[in-house]
Design an enzyme around this catalytic site. Structure first.
Site, PDB file in Angstrom:
ATOM      1  N   SER A 159     -30.339 -10.657  17.323  1.00 10.12           N
ATOM      2  CA  SER A 159     -30.958 -11.279  18.497  1.00 10.12           C
ATOM      3  C   SER A 159     -32.480 -11.231  18.430  1.00 10.12           C
ATOM      4  O   SER A 159     -33.070 -10.400  17.725  1.00 10.12           O
ATOM      5  CB  SER A 159     -30.482 -10.573  19.775  1.00 10.12           C
TER       6      SER A 159
HETATM    7  N1  SAM Z   1     -26.469  -6.677  18.673  1.00  9.03           N
HETATM    8  C1  SAM Z   1     -26.555  -7.384  17.424  1.00  9.03           C
HETATM    9  C2  SAM Z   1     -27.739  -6.974  16.586  1.00  9.03           C
HETATM   10  O1  SAM Z   1     -28.547  -6.165  17.048  1.00  9.03           O
HETATM   11  O2  SAM Z   1     -27.822  -7.454  15.449  1.00  9.03           O
HETATM   12  C3  SAM Z   1     -26.520  -8.877  17.598  1.00  9.03           C
HETATM   13  C4  SAM Z   1     -25.171  -9.361  17.795  1.00  9.03           C
HETATM   14  S1  SAM Z   1     -24.792 -11.035  17.515  1.00  9.03           S
HETATM   15  C5  SAM Z   1     -25.849 -11.912  18.586  1.00  9.03           C
HETATM   16  C6  SAM Z   1     -23.197 -11.042  18.312  1.00  9.03           C
HETATM   17  C7  SAM Z   1     -22.137 -10.264  17.611  1.00  9.03           C
HETATM   18  O3  SAM Z   1     -20.999 -10.197  18.451  1.00  9.03           O
HETATM   19  C8  SAM Z   1     -21.661 -10.879  16.311  1.00  9.03           C
HETATM   20  O4  SAM Z   1     -21.836  -9.969  15.252  1.00  9.03           O
HETATM   21  C9  SAM Z   1     -20.179 -11.164  16.557  1.00  9.03           C
HETATM   22  O5  SAM Z   1     -19.375 -10.997  15.414  1.00  9.03           O
HETATM   23  C10 SAM Z   1     -19.877 -10.146  17.627  1.00  9.03           C
HETATM   24  N2  SAM Z   1     -18.682 -10.415  18.439  1.00  9.03           N
HETATM   25  C11 SAM Z   1     -18.245 -11.583  18.955  1.00  9.03           C
HETATM   26  N3  SAM Z   1     -17.094 -11.386  19.632  1.00  9.03           N
HETATM   27  C12 SAM Z   1     -16.803 -10.050  19.535  1.00  9.03           C
HETATM   28  C13 SAM Z   1     -15.749  -9.221  20.012  1.00  9.03           C
HETATM   29  N4  SAM Z   1     -14.716  -9.692  20.727  1.00  9.03           N
HETATM   30  N5  SAM Z   1     -15.797  -7.906  19.717  1.00  9.03           N
HETATM   31  C14 SAM Z   1     -16.807  -7.373  18.990  1.00  9.03           C
HETATM   32  N6  SAM Z   1     -17.818  -8.111  18.509  1.00  9.03           N
HETATM   33  C15 SAM Z   1     -17.831  -9.432  18.785  1.00  9.03           C
END
Ligand code: SAM
Length: 218
Positions: A64
């Site tokens: 992000s």
């Molecule tokens: N917090 C992260 C960072 O600092 O890099 C950014 C995260 S990215 C915007 C969103 C993440 O949410 C992705 O890696 C995606 O695979 C994960 N995601 C989506 N649905 C999910 C779920 N049901 N459970 C866990 N992770 C999930």
């Protein structure tokens, strides 16, 4: 680029992208000044690590925008003794920031490859108060519940009931909610009672979808 150059870019990033946009919590600013974002992006993207926006990471996901990480952390109102759940570990960067703001961080990532990489990066940075689990975070991490604060870094159609149930009364949950690939709003939900909540709209945002049983279909 040397460590010193990255360090200088990081301090400039906090001043220009974060403080200048109104983030004031000194603990959040200190954490953002301390965590080297260049170590959490994919190797080919290190030079762009202090770009004012999200960047691609492995498995077609994103790290992000630094400002959004800071805003979400500030909105959780952490003092330092809390147990926090993060849904969407991604690169591990936000978990590393949270590790400096709370006592314990539990982070769930649905893509096993990302959970593995983040675990290694967090260990390399001695974030010993963070545990990462590969699974469906729309269902939370019930074994470690209840949480003082929950942050979801992917956008769902609404706040999953499982996450609300794992939030302590008085706890804060920050999450983008809205369309799968369109308009979304960053919300702060405060659990005010067993069956009561207060919702505040913080900002229009654009996040990758929260998939899973209580998110969007994969
Ligand atoms: N917090 C992260 C960072 O600092 O890099 C950014 C995260 S990215 C915007 C969103 C993440 O949410 C992705 O890696 C995606 O695979 C994960 N995601 C989506 N649905 C999910 C779920 N049901 N459970 C866990 N992770 C999930």
């Amino acid at each position: 680029m040397s460590r010193i150059d990255f360090e200088a870019r990081r301090q400039a990033m906090v001043a220009q992208q974060i403080e200048a946009r109104g983030i004031t919590d000194p603990r959040v600013l200190a954490a953002m000044r301390a965590v080297p974002r260049e170590d959490f992006v994919s190797p080919g993207w290190r030079e762009q690590a202090y770009h004012d926006g999200p960047l691609p990471i492995e498995a077609e996901q994103t790290i992000s925008q630094p400002y959004i990480v800071a805003l979400m952390c500030e909105a959780l109102l952490l003092k330092g003794d809390e147990r926090v759940l993060e849904v969407g570990t991604g690169s591990g960067y936000a978990a590393a920031v949270l590790s400096r703001l709370a006592a314990e961080v539990y982070s769930v990532e649905c893509i096993a490859e990302l959970a593995d990489l983040a675990t290694k990066r967090l260990a390399a940075h001695r974030c010993t108060n963070v545990a990462v689990h590969a699974g469906d975070g729309s269902l939370g991490w019930p074994d470690a519940a209840p949480y003082d604060a929950i942050v979801v870094t992917a956008a769902g159609p609404d706040v999953p009931a499982a996450l609300k149930a794992q939030l302590k009364i008085g706890g804060r949950l920050v999450m983008p909610v809205g369309e799968r690939h369109g308009l979304q709003e960053l919300l702060r939900l405060t659990r005010t009672g067993e069956h009561d909540e207060r919702r505040e709209r913080l900002l229009p945002v654009r996040f990758v979808p929260l998939t899973g049983q209580q998110g969007w279909p994969a």
